[in-house]
Design a protein around this motif. Structure first.
Motif, PDB file in Angstrom:
ATOM      1  N   UNK A 316       3.670  46.817  72.186  1.00 46.26           N
ATOM      2  CA  UNK A 316       4.579  46.995  73.062  1.00 46.26           C
ATOM      3  C   UNK A 316       5.966  48.050  72.882  1.00 46.26           C
ATOM      4  N   UNK A 317       6.679  47.612  74.262  1.00 40.65           N
ATOM      5  CA  UNK A 317       7.911  49.008  74.321  1.00 40.65           C
ATOM      6  C   UNK A 317       8.513  48.877  73.303  1.00 40.65           C
ATOM      7  N   UNK A 318       9.455  50.097  72.759  1.00 45.21           N
ATOM      8  CA  UNK A 318      10.547  49.503  71.104  1.00 45.21           C
ATOM      9  C   UNK A 318      11.461  48.659  71.451  1.00 45.21           C
ATOM     10  N   UNK A 319      12.255  48.353  72.401  1.00 43.20           N
ATOM     11  CA  UNK A 319      13.232  47.620  73.023  1.00 43.20           C
ATOM     12  C   UNK A 319      12.323  46.101  72.935  1.00 43.20           C
ATOM     13  N   UNK A 320      11.199  46.020  73.713  1.00 43.33           N
ATOM     14  CA  UNK A 320      10.695  44.091  73.848  1.00 43.33           C
ATOM     15  C   UNK A 320      10.233  44.186  72.282  1.00 43.33           C
ATOM     16  N   UNK A 321       9.916  45.344  71.216  1.00 43.50           N
ATOM     17  CA  UNK A 321       9.521  44.907  69.850  1.00 43.50           C
ATOM     18  C   UNK A 321      10.620  44.025  69.352  1.00 43.50           C
ATOM     19  N   UNK A 322      11.718  45.029  69.164  1.00 41.71           N
ATOM     20  CA  UNK A 322      12.808  44.822  69.003  1.00 41.71           C
ATOM     21  C   UNK A 322      13.072  42.972  69.106  1.00 41.71           C
ATOM     22  N   UNK A 323      13.972  42.828  70.610  1.00 38.71           N
ATOM     23  CA  UNK A 323      14.045  41.353  71.117  1.00 38.71           C
ATOM     24  C   UNK A 323      12.610  40.380  70.652  1.00 38.71           C
ATOM     25  N   UNK A 324      11.420  40.473  70.387  1.00 38.53           N
ATOM     26  CA  UNK A 324      10.420  39.877  70.079  1.00 38.53           C
ATOM     27  C   UNK A 324      11.326  39.066  68.711  1.00 38.53           C
ATOM     28  N   UNK A 325      11.301  40.124  68.043  1.00 39.14           N
ATOM     29  CA  UNK A 325      11.476  39.772  66.502  1.00 39.14           C
ATOM     30  C   UNK A 325      12.700  39.521  66.089  1.00 39.14           C
ATOM     31  N   UNK A 326      13.923  39.818  66.967  1.00 42.48           N
ATOM     32  CA  UNK A 326      14.936  38.717  66.783  1.00 42.48           C
ATOM     33  C   UNK A 326      14.800  37.179  67.290  1.00 42.48           C
ATOM     34  N   UNK A 327      13.923  37.148  68.469  1.00 41.17           N
ATOM     35  CA  UNK A 327      13.462  35.762  69.131  1.00 41.17           C
ATOM     36  C   UNK A 327      12.977  35.274  67.859  1.00 41.17           C
ATOM     37  N   UNK A 328      11.812  35.556  67.230  1.00 41.11           N
ATOM     38  CA  UNK A 328      11.158  34.851  65.672  1.00 41.11           C
ATOM     39  C   UNK A 328      11.945  34.736  65.113  1.00 41.11           C
ATOM     40  N   UNK A 329      12.918  35.213  64.397  1.00 46.01           N
ATOM     41  CA  UNK A 329      14.225  34.901  63.679  1.00 46.01           C
ATOM     42  C   UNK A 329      14.648  33.753  63.837  1.00 46.01           C
ATOM     43  N   UNK A 330      14.850  34.345  65.505  1.00 48.03           N
ATOM     44  CA  UNK A 330      15.772  32.647  65.248  1.00 48.03           C
ATOM     45  C   UNK A 330      14.768  31.657  65.870  1.00 48.03           C
ATOM     46  N   UNK A 331      13.463  31.809  65.917  1.00 44.71           N
ATOM     47  CA  UNK A 331      13.326  30.456  66.063  1.00 44.71           C
ATOM     48  C   UNK A 331      12.875  30.121  65.005  1.00 44.71           C
ATOM     49  N   UNK A 332      12.153  30.860  63.311  1.00 44.65           N
ATOM     50  CA  UNK A 332      12.067  30.065  62.340  1.00 44.65           C
ATOM     51  C   UNK A 332      13.491  29.391  62.219  1.00 44.65           C
ATOM     52  N   UNK A 333      14.472  29.873  62.147  1.00 42.37           N
ATOM     53  CA  UNK A 333      15.752  30.139  61.817  1.00 42.37           C
ATOM     54  C   UNK A 333      16.599  28.308  62.831  1.00 42.37           C
ATOM     55  N   UNK A 334      15.815  28.486  63.779  1.00 38.36           N
ATOM     56  CA  UNK A 334      16.649  26.638  64.521  1.00 38.36           C
ATOM     57  C   UNK A 334      17.784  27.206  65.410  1.00 38.36           C
ATOM     58  N   UNK A 335      17.995  28.960  65.913  1.00 35.00           N
ATOM     59  CA  UNK A 335      18.920  28.858  66.306  1.00 35.00           C
ATOM     60  C   UNK A 335      18.911  29.633  67.972  1.00 35.00           C
ATOM     61  N   UNK A 336      19.153  28.327  68.480  1.00 35.54           N
ATOM     62  CA  UNK A 336      18.375  28.210  70.220  1.00 35.54           C
ATOM     63  C   UNK A 336      19.404  29.067  71.174  1.00 35.54           C
ATOM     64  N   UNK A 337      20.796  28.838  70.557  1.00 34.46           N
ATOM     65  CA  UNK A 337      21.525  30.293  71.331  1.00 34.46           C
ATOM     66  C   UNK A 337      21.986  31.501  71.176  1.00 34.46           C
ATOM     67  N   UNK A 338      20.955  31.555  70.328  1.00 32.14           N
ATOM     68  CA  UNK A 338      20.734  32.569  69.940  1.00 32.14           C
ATOM     69  C   UNK A 338      19.966  33.357  70.779  1.00 32.14           C
ATOM     70  N   UNK A 339      18.454  32.430  70.880  1.00 31.05           N
ATOM     71  CA  UNK A 339      17.120  32.664  71.168  1.00 31.05           C
ATOM     72  C   UNK A 339      17.652  33.145  72.621  1.00 31.05           C
ATOM     73  N   UNK A 340      18.516  31.822  73.366  1.00 32.40           N
ATOM     74  CA  UNK A 340      19.428  31.932  75.338  1.00 32.40           C
ATOM     75  C   UNK A 340      20.226  33.460  75.293  1.00 32.40           C
ATOM     76  N   UNK A 341      20.109  33.818  74.454  1.00 38.81           N
ATOM     77  CA  UNK A 341      21.578  35.310  74.814  1.00 38.81           C
ATOM     78  C   UNK A 341      20.723  36.223  73.862  1.00 38.81           C
TER      79      UNK A 341
END
Length: 550
Positions: A316-341
């Protein structure tokens, strides 16, 4: 390929589709519709298809059409955001089952590629193929020092055959693009492009060897994942020589249990290895079905996987890798607003998207899953549904993310085969957080800044001239031009990235000054000037960081 040369191929495809009663696919291309009149003259399929579901009929038809269509079906099986689940499940079962070509031809190809006789290259070479697929086949051999190896050899004339079949696929894709009612969602030409790229990679065995070599280096200890060694002196673009490894398929539960291996521990290790490949190394095996992932049954106390077939790898491009990791963390923590942002911040969606609506859509998909025990939640299934939902909000999905989605499905399938009660969430969450702590720690950031300082200082003298030129263009009105909203969004994103680069350079400069003062001036002036300088630099960095546009 000229249109006239394509016609026989198109007629053959249409006749096979008709034979397997795939009328809806024939109806989708108006050019094929008159062929339905010829149904009485179309040959019967090898099996009775009258009671088979459509997905199975399509899988059987693609198998009969040949290797290139098998590859196309394998790619389609990964597009669960576009293809109905019943069809995707069936297409995922497609395997390259091709009769081997003569061992004498394989020997001749090896000698031509490596420019020496087989007896000079190997102490023994078995002309009976160990395995055979549409692109290449594998032969057992022994080196002169006694080590066992396998030799992968491209099929003779495969490049011309694939070029011809790709031209046929392009023609079919163009027909579907023009006539299929859901062409904008299926994007057939994009699917053909994915098949073409995948095949181009698989036709270069030296590239496959390089991928195996990198994956082996990433898991050098061999404790969790073992990758066979590449013998580079016996490898070219047409021949690949690898260390021979032994194990059982990851879905052979009976053999794994008979060996006394803890299946639960092995399944958890498989999940950890996947997240390490993606987020620690940014290089992952993208064709991780059980046939390519074995288990070493000789290691009972410390079980490990063995990887095979490195023709399809992902990063993955480095930026996509970071954003994807953050999305997974937000999903694990059920933070839907953060996923949208995060989806908007990553540039995967336009800034015009209403975040409250996107958050509500994500919540609607996720909440029903969280009513179940975590061990019953399919992370792969949830990610697929999130992609399908996001498409309604103009999601721009990159091919790398699609490849990752396919790999996630494969890995979760292997994990649940080994341990049906595995809690993917509890295994993956701590692993991902640990990797992110290490990858984006202050110390790692400082090391990255140190690496980039020479580049920043080299570019720094050009900044005043660039700013002066930009101001002159604005003053002359050169910047006043008509642009569409998409271009404005792209320019805004580029400008934001440029401001971040400049800000990072300022931070890097301030850190360098701090380091210089600490090294040269602390003894004379004390440590306070260094601390004040560092605080000032960081303050300038924060002040220059782009604010969110309201």
């Amino acid at each position: 390929m000229t249109p006239l040369k394509v016609v026989p191929g198109l007629l053959r495809v249409a006749s096979v589709l008709l034979a397997y009663r795939l009328d809806e696919l024939v109806d989708a291309a108006h050019l094929f519709r008159p062929l339905k009149l010829l149904r009485p003259f179309v040959g019967r399929p090898r099996v009775d298809v009258s009671k088979l579901p459509r997905g199975e009929r399509l899988r059987l038809a693609m198998t009969e059409l040949g290797p290139i269509f098998v590859k196309a079906g394998q790619v389609l099986s990964t597009r669960r955001d576009l293809v109905p689940a019943d069809i995707a499940d069936e297409l995922a079962l497609l395997q390259d089952q091709v009769p081997p070509f003569p061992g004498g031809e394989a020997r001749a190809i090896v000698e031509r590629e490596l420019k020496a006789s087989v007896t000079t290259l190997y102490s023994s070479f078995d002309e009976t193929a160990l395995a055979s697929a549409s692109i290449a086949q594998v032969h057992a051999a022994t080196l002169h020092d006694g080590r066992a190896v396998v030799v992968k050899v491209l099929r003779p004339g495969i490049e011309k055959k694939i070029a011809r079949d790709i031209s046929l696929l392009h023609s079919l894709g163009e027909l579907a693009q023009r006539w299929h009612p859901n062409a904008d969602k299926i994007r057939p030409l994009d699917v053909v492009a994915e098949v073409e790229k995948m095949l181009a990679n698989e036709l270069d065995l030296q590239r496959e060897g390089a991928s195996a070599s990198l994956l082996r280096r990433n898991f050098q200890s061999g404790v969790d994942l073992y990758v066979p060694e590449v013998h580079w002196d016996l490898t070219t673009s047409g021949v690949l020589t690898l260390e021979r490894v032994y194990g059982v398929s990851a879905d052979d539960v009976a053999a794994i249990e008979a060996a006394g291996i803890d299946r639960k521990a092995l399944a958890a290790k498989g999940v950890r290895v996947f997240y390490e490949q993606v987020f620690r190394d940014n290089f992952f095996h993208a064709d991780a079905h059980p046939g390519n992932i074995w288990v070493d049954v000789q290691r009972v106390d410390e079980p490990r996987f063995i990887a095979l077939d490195f023709g399809i790898m992902g990063s993955l491009p480095e930026a996509d890798q970071y954003w994807l990791a953050q999305n997974f963390i937000a999903l694990f923590e059920r933070d839907y607003a953060r996923i949208a942002q995060l989806h908007v911040d990553a540039g995967w969606m336009p800034t015009s998207v209403r975040l409250d609506e996107l958050e509500a859509a994500v919540r609607t998909v996720c909440e029903p899953y969280f009513t179940r025990p975590l061990s019953q939640i399919s992370l792969a299934e949830l990610v697929v549904k999130l992609f399908q939902t996001a498409r309604r909000f103009e999601l721009t999905l990159q091919p790398q993310l699609i490849l990752l989605q396919k790999t996630l499905l494969n890995i979760e399938g292997v994990g649940r085969t080994l341990d049906p009660d595995i809690d993917i969430w509890s295994v993956a969450h701590p692993v991902l957080k640990r990797i992110l702590r290490q990858r984006y720690s202050p110390l790692r950031t400082l090391r990255d800044v140190r690496k980039r300082l020479p580049e920043w200082f080299h570019a720094a003298p050009q900044f005043p001239e660039l700013i002066r030129d930009a101001l002159r263009q604005v003053a002359r009105g050169d910047q006043q031009q008509r642009v569409d909203p998409l271009m404005l969004t792209q320019q805004e994103f580029a400008a934001r990235m440029q401001r971040r680069t400049v800000a990072s350079a300022m931070l890097g400069g301030s850190l360098l000054i701090v380091a210089s003062l600490l090294a040269l001036g602390v003894g004379v002036y004390g440590i306070w000037p260094a601390i004040i300088t560092g605080i000032a630099g960081i303050a300038a960095f924060i002040a220059s960081w782009p604010r969110k546009q309201r």
